[in-house]
Design a protein around this motif. Structure first.
Motif, PDB file in Angstrom:
ATOM      1  N   ASN A  99       0.818  -1.279   0.015  1.00 21.68           N
ATOM      2  CA  ASN A  99      -0.222  -0.052   0.095  1.00 21.68           C
ATOM      3  C   ASN A  99       0.808   1.174  -0.084  1.00 21.68           C
ATOM      4  OD1 ASN A  99      -2.396  -1.820   0.274  1.00 21.68           O
ATOM      5  ND2 ASN A  99      -2.008  -1.742   2.522  1.00 21.68           N
ATOM      6  N   TYR A 109      -3.873   3.786   0.408  1.00 19.05           N
ATOM      7  CA  TYR A 109      -4.127   3.375  -0.951  1.00 19.05           C
ATOM      8  C   TYR A 109      -3.475   1.751  -1.222  1.00 19.05           C
ATOM      9  CZ  TYR A 109      -5.460   8.150  -1.101  1.00 19.05           C
ATOM     10  OH  TYR A 109      -6.060   9.467  -0.888  1.00 19.05           O
ATOM     11  N   GLN A 115      -7.310   1.739  -4.993  1.00 18.21           N
ATOM     12  CA  GLN A 115      -8.431   2.201  -4.305  1.00 18.21           C
ATOM     13  C   GLN A 115      -7.721   2.675  -2.976  1.00 18.21           C
ATOM     14  OE1 GLN A 115     -10.932  -1.237  -4.417  1.00 18.21           O
ATOM     15  NE2 GLN A 115     -12.253  -0.184  -5.809  1.00 18.21           N
ATOM     16  N   GLN A 116      -8.546   4.037  -2.590  1.00 15.17           N
ATOM     17  CA  GLN A 116      -8.516   4.340  -1.031  1.00 15.17           C
ATOM     18  C   GLN A 116      -9.050   3.280  -0.202  1.00 15.17           C
ATOM     19  OE1 GLN A 116      -9.918   8.111  -0.456  1.00 15.17           O
ATOM     20  NE2 GLN A 116      -9.262   8.255   1.413  1.00 15.17           N
ATOM     21  N   ARG A 119     -11.502   5.066   3.303  1.00 13.72           N
ATOM     22  CA  ARG A 119     -12.562   6.329   2.438  1.00 13.72           C
ATOM     23  C   ARG A 119     -13.670   6.711   3.500  1.00 13.72           C
ATOM     24  NH1 ARG A 119     -13.032   7.262  -2.917  1.00 13.72           N
ATOM     25  NH2 ARG A 119     -12.375   5.127  -3.175  1.00 13.72           N
ATOM     26  N   ASP A 128      -9.448   7.819  -6.004  1.00  7.46           N
ATOM     27  CA  ASP A 128      -8.542   6.629  -5.853  1.00  7.46           C
ATOM     28  C   ASP A 128      -7.062   7.323  -6.751  1.00  7.46           C
ATOM     29  OD1 ASP A 128     -10.221   4.850  -4.706  1.00  7.46           O
ATOM     30  OD2 ASP A 128     -11.203   4.504  -6.479  1.00  7.46           O
TER      31      ASP A 128
END
Length: 145
Positions: A99, A109, A115-116, A119, A128
Motif C-alpha cells: 500500500n 491506498y 483504491q483508497q 475512505r 483513487d
C-alpha cells in the motif's frame, strides 16, 4: 424533408456522448514515458510479485510513480502524489508494504487496485490513485501517460 430532419436529429443524438470519466481536480495529467530496466539493482524488486518500487525521476508524473508487479506478466503504475488534495510538501506518499500512505491525512491506498482503503463516510468526494499505463517488453517495464 421530414425524413431529412429526423435523420439529422438521430445523427446528432448518436454523436453526443456522455463522458462519465471523473477527472481528478487536484492532479494534472502530464505526458511522460519512462523505461525501467529490470536488470538494474534499482528496479530488481519488480521481478517479484508484490514488491513495489518508487520511481522519483524528474519528468515521471507529478511527484513520481509507484510500480508493482501484480501477476506473472502484469504491472501497475500509479501517481505518487496523494489524489485527494493539491500537491504540496506532504503529498508525496510513502510505501507501506503493498500500500501507499499519504502523510498529510494518513489515507491509505492499495497498489494492486489503486483504491483508497480508508475512505471517510462524510459525504465528500474522494479520489483513487491516478493510474498510469505499464507494459513489459523483455526485461524493460515502460510506464507512460
Amino acid at each position: 424533408m421530414k425524413h431529412f430532419w429526423s435523420f439529422a436529429l438521430l445523427i446528432l443524438l448518436i454523436s453526443c456522448s456522455s463522458d462519465s470519466t471523473n477527472r481528478n481536480p487536484y492532479l494534472q495529467e502530464v505526458s511522460f514515458r519512462f523505461e525501467l530496466n529490470l536488470n538494474l539493482p534499482l528496479y530488481s524488486d519488480l521481478n517479484t510479485i508484490g514488491n513495489p518500487v518508487y520511481v522519483g525521476n524528474s519528468g515521471v508524473g507529478t511527484r513520481g510513480a509507484f510500480v508493482i508487479k501484480s501477476s506473472l506478466d502484469t504491472y501497475y503504475a500509479f501517481e505518487a502524489s496523494c489524489p485527494n488534495h493539491a500537491p504540496n510538501d506532504c503529498s508525496t506518499m510513502t510505501i507501506d508494504g503493498q500500500n501507499v500512505v499519504c502523510s498529510c491525512e494518513g489515507y491509505t491506498y492499495s497498489l494492486f487496485t489503486g483504491q483508497q482503503l480508508d475512505r471517510p463516510d462524510d459525504g465528500k468526494r474522494y479520489y483513487d490513485l491516478l493510474f498510469y499505463k505499464a507494459t513489459q517488453s523483455g526485461n524493460v517495464v515502460i510506464i507512460s501517460n
